[in-house]
Design a protein around this motif. Structure first.
Motif, PDB file in Angstrom:
ATOM      1  N   ARG A 112      -4.329   9.785  -9.823  1.00  0.00           N
ATOM      2  CA  ARG A 112      -5.243   8.647  -9.728  1.00  0.00           C
ATOM      3  C   ARG A 112      -5.348   7.955 -11.089  1.00  0.00           C
ATOM      4  NH1 ARG A 112     -10.298   7.569 -11.261  1.00  0.00           N
ATOM      5  NH2 ARG A 112     -11.500   6.081 -10.045  1.00  0.00           N
ATOM      6  N   ASP A 113      -5.572   8.732 -12.129  1.00  0.00           N
ATOM      7  CA  ASP A 113      -5.699   8.163 -13.474  1.00  0.00           C
ATOM      8  C   ASP A 113      -4.411   7.467 -13.910  1.00  0.00           C
ATOM      9  OD1 ASP A 113      -8.286   9.065 -13.570  1.00  0.00           O
ATOM     10  OD2 ASP A 113      -7.867  10.740 -14.931  1.00  0.00           O
ATOM     11  N   LEU A 114      -3.266   8.052 -13.601  1.00  0.00           N
ATOM     12  CA  LEU A 114      -1.990   7.429 -13.922  1.00  0.00           C
ATOM     13  C   LEU A 114      -1.847   6.095 -13.181  1.00  0.00           C
ATOM     14  CD1 LEU A 114       0.816   7.429 -15.255  1.00  0.00           C
ATOM     15  CD2 LEU A 114       1.627   8.741 -13.268  1.00  0.00           C
ATOM     16  N   SER A 115      -2.227   6.081 -11.918  1.00  0.00           N
ATOM     17  CA  SER A 115      -2.155   4.849 -11.132  1.00  0.00           C
ATOM     18  C   SER A 115      -3.040   3.764 -11.731  1.00  0.00           C
ATOM     19  CB  SER A 115      -2.585   5.116  -9.688  1.00  0.00           C
ATOM     20  OG  SER A 115      -1.761   6.093  -9.108  1.00  0.00           O
TER      21      SER A 115
ATOM     22  N   THR B  54      -7.159   7.737   7.964  1.00  0.00           N
ATOM     23  CA  THR B  54      -6.549   7.322   6.693  1.00  0.00           C
ATOM     24  C   THR B  54      -6.026   5.891   6.797  1.00  0.00           C
ATOM     25  OG1 THR B  54      -5.955   9.615   6.164  1.00  0.00           O
ATOM     26  CG2 THR B  54      -4.728   7.874   5.020  1.00  0.00           C
ATOM     27  N   LYS B  55      -5.360   5.576   7.890  1.00  0.00           N
ATOM     28  CA  LYS B  55      -4.822   4.229   8.080  1.00  0.00           C
ATOM     29  C   LYS B  55      -5.943   3.195   8.212  1.00  0.00           C
ATOM     30  CE  LYS B  55      -0.925   4.030  10.664  1.00  0.00           C
ATOM     31  NZ  LYS B  55      -0.003   4.350  11.794  1.00  0.00           N
ATOM     32  N   GLN B  56      -7.032   3.571   8.894  1.00  0.00           N
ATOM     33  CA  GLN B  56      -8.174   2.664   9.034  1.00  0.00           C
ATOM     34  C   GLN B  56      -8.780   2.347   7.674  1.00  0.00           C
ATOM     35  OE1 GLN B  56      -7.828   1.124  12.182  1.00  0.00           O
ATOM     36  NE2 GLN B  56      -9.906   0.764  11.522  1.00  0.00           N
ATOM     37  N   ILE B  57      -8.928   3.356   6.848  1.00  0.00           N
ATOM     38  CA  ILE B  57      -9.467   3.147   5.504  1.00  0.00           C
ATOM     39  C   ILE B  57      -8.526   2.263   4.692  1.00  0.00           C
ATOM     40  CG2 ILE B  57     -10.014   4.325   3.321  1.00  0.00           C
ATOM     41  CD1 ILE B  57     -11.227   6.575   5.128  1.00  0.00           C
ATOM     42  N   GLY B  58      -7.232   2.451   4.886  1.00  0.00           N
ATOM     43  CA  GLY B  58      -6.255   1.605   4.203  1.00  0.00           C
ATOM     44  C   GLY B  58      -6.368   0.146   4.591  1.00  0.00           C
TER      45      GLY B  58
ATOM     46  N   MET C  68       0.835  -1.169   0.000  1.00  0.00           N
ATOM     47  CA  MET C  68       0.000   0.000   0.000  1.00  0.00           C
ATOM     48  C   MET C  68       0.886   1.240   0.000  1.00  0.00           C
ATOM     49  SD  MET C  68      -3.377   0.979   2.055  1.00  0.00           S
ATOM     50  CE  MET C  68      -3.435  -0.659   2.621  1.00  0.00           C
ATOM     51  N   ILE C  69       0.386   2.277  -0.650  1.00  0.00           N
ATOM     52  CA  ILE C  69       1.087   3.556  -0.716  1.00  0.00           C
ATOM     53  C   ILE C  69       0.142   4.636  -0.186  1.00  0.00           C
ATOM     54  CG2 ILE C  69       2.087   5.305  -2.245  1.00  0.00           C
ATOM     55  CD1 ILE C  69       2.779   2.994  -4.187  1.00  0.00           C
ATOM     56  N   TYR C  70       0.632   5.425   0.751  1.00  0.00           N
ATOM     57  CA  TYR C  70      -0.118   6.564   1.281  1.00  0.00           C
ATOM     58  C   TYR C  70       0.544   7.829   0.763  1.00  0.00           C
ATOM     59  CZ  TYR C  70      -2.195   3.366   4.695  1.00  0.00           C
ATOM     60  OH  TYR C  70      -2.862   2.332   5.299  1.00  0.00           O
ATOM     61  N   ILE C  71      -0.272   8.748   0.233  1.00  0.00           N
ATOM     62  CA  ILE C  71       0.253  10.034  -0.229  1.00  0.00           C
ATOM     63  C   ILE C  71      -0.590  11.139   0.400  1.00  0.00           C
ATOM     64  CG2 ILE C  71       0.814  11.510  -2.196  1.00  0.00           C
ATOM     65  CD1 ILE C  71       0.983   8.954  -3.915  1.00  0.00           C
TER      66      ILE C  71
ATOM     67  N   HIS D  72       0.119  -2.516 -16.792  1.00  0.00           N
ATOM     68  CA  HIS D  72       1.357  -3.138 -16.328  1.00  0.00           C
ATOM     69  C   HIS D  72       1.171  -3.976 -15.066  1.00  0.00           C
ATOM     70  CE1 HIS D  72       3.530  -0.903 -19.364  1.00  0.00           C
ATOM     71  NE2 HIS D  72       2.883   0.182 -18.980  1.00  0.00           N
ATOM     72  N   HIS D  73      -0.065  -4.283 -14.742  1.00  0.00           N
ATOM     73  CA  HIS D  73      -0.401  -5.135 -13.599  1.00  0.00           C
ATOM     74  C   HIS D  73       0.177  -4.614 -12.283  1.00  0.00           C
ATOM     75  CE1 HIS D  73      -1.985  -7.729 -16.653  1.00  0.00           C
ATOM     76  NE2 HIS D  73      -0.796  -7.769 -17.238  1.00  0.00           N
ATOM     77  N   PHE D  74       0.187  -3.301 -12.160  1.00  0.00           N
ATOM     78  CA  PHE D  74       0.588  -2.643 -10.913  1.00  0.00           C
ATOM     79  C   PHE D  74      -0.558  -2.852  -9.932  1.00  0.00           C
ATOM     80  CE2 PHE D  74       0.534   1.171  -8.216  1.00  0.00           C
ATOM     81  CZ  PHE D  74       1.816   1.156  -7.723  1.00  0.00           C
ATOM     82  N   GLU D  75      -0.307  -3.558  -8.850  1.00  0.00           N
ATOM     83  CA  GLU D  75      -1.394  -3.944  -7.965  1.00  0.00           C
ATOM     84  C   GLU D  75      -1.307  -3.321  -6.587  1.00  0.00           C
ATOM     85  OE1 GLU D  75      -2.025  -8.156  -8.033  1.00  0.00           O
ATOM     86  OE2 GLU D  75      -1.868  -8.216 -10.215  1.00  0.00           O
ATOM     87  N   GLU D  76      -0.596  -2.247  -6.444  1.00  0.00           N
ATOM     88  CA  GLU D  76      -0.455  -1.578  -5.152  1.00  0.00           C
ATOM     89  C   GLU D  76      -1.654  -0.664  -4.901  1.00  0.00           C
ATOM     90  OE1 GLU D  76       2.002  -1.353  -1.828  1.00  0.00           O
ATOM     91  OE2 GLU D  76       2.718  -2.190  -3.706  1.00  0.00           O
ATOM     92  N   LYS D  77      -2.281  -0.798  -3.752  1.00  0.00           N
ATOM     93  CA  LYS D  77      -3.372   0.092  -3.368  1.00  0.00           C
ATOM     94  C   LYS D  77      -2.763   1.444  -2.992  1.00  0.00           C
ATOM     95  CE  LYS D  77      -7.411  -0.037  -0.349  1.00  0.00           C
ATOM     96  NZ  LYS D  77      -8.021  -0.817   0.752  1.00  0.00           N
ATOM     97  N   ILE D  78      -3.380   2.531  -3.469  1.00  0.00           N
ATOM     98  CA  ILE D  78      -2.866   3.877  -3.203  1.00  0.00           C
ATOM     99  C   ILE D  78      -3.970   4.701  -2.552  1.00  0.00           C
ATOM    100  CG2 ILE D  78      -1.902   5.986  -4.203  1.00  0.00           C
ATOM    101  CD1 ILE D  78      -0.866   4.258  -6.526  1.00  0.00           C
TER     102      ILE D  78
END
Length: 170
Positions: free
Chosen positions: A82-85, A149-153, A1-4, A92-98
């Motif tokens: 968001r659209d780029l992600s 934010t962490k709870q939603i993650g 997971m990535i938090y920004i 490219h099968h990028f599967e990281e939740k952001i």
């Protein structure tokens, strides 16, 4: 997971949010000390050249990456990211939740004025004390925003990219 964490300048509330998230400052709703605030990495240190840059702050206790970005007044930066992600995910099968979490609703007027004097006009002897007072005012709200934010993650969600406006912190 990535938090920004994102806001206008990317150097005050976002830096505090990243520090709370990474437990670099005490995880509680107590008021921070002046020293704690001024020792937060990147707090009041970024310049106009850093706007739009995604800045890495560290890896949290769950192995998730924490970043910040200053988006200026552009309401297009986060949707474009968001659209780029989503494009990377589909092509490219990028599967990281952001998770993009907006810290702007936590910013008190003192912090805005302090940021203008310190970062905009380079008058730190006026700006920094105002920034510190503002940070002390809003640190509880930032702490709660980070916890939310962490709870939603952690919650089960099929969305790959989540944008949190965090309007409740106004």
């Amino acid at each position: 997971m990535i938090y920004i964490y994102n806001d206008y300048g990317g150097t005050h509330t976002t830096s505090l949010a990243a520090a709370y998230h990474l437990k670099q400052i005490t995880q509680s709703e107590r008021k921070l000390t002046t020293e704690e605030i001024l020792n937060v990495k990147f707090f009041n240190k970024l310049t106009k050249n850093d706007f739009g840059k995604i800045i890495f702050h560290g890896i949290d206790e769950n192995g998730d990456s924490v970043y910040t970005i200053g988006r200026k007044s552009s309401k297009l930066v986060v949707p474009a990211l968001r659209d780029l992600s989503l494009l990377l995910e589909s092509k490219h099968h990028f599967e990281e939740k952001i998770i993009f979490s907006n810290t702007s609703p936590t910013v008190p007027i003192l912090m805005s004025i302090g940021g203008f004097f310190s970062r905009g006009l380079k008058i730190d002897f006026i700006g920094v004390p105002l920034l510190v007072m503002g940070a002390k005012q809003c640190c509880g709200n930032i702490f709660r925003l980070v916890e939310n934010t962490k709870q939603i993650g952690k919650s089960p969600n099929e969305e790959q990219v989540i944008i949190l406006a965090n309007e409740v912190y106004k």
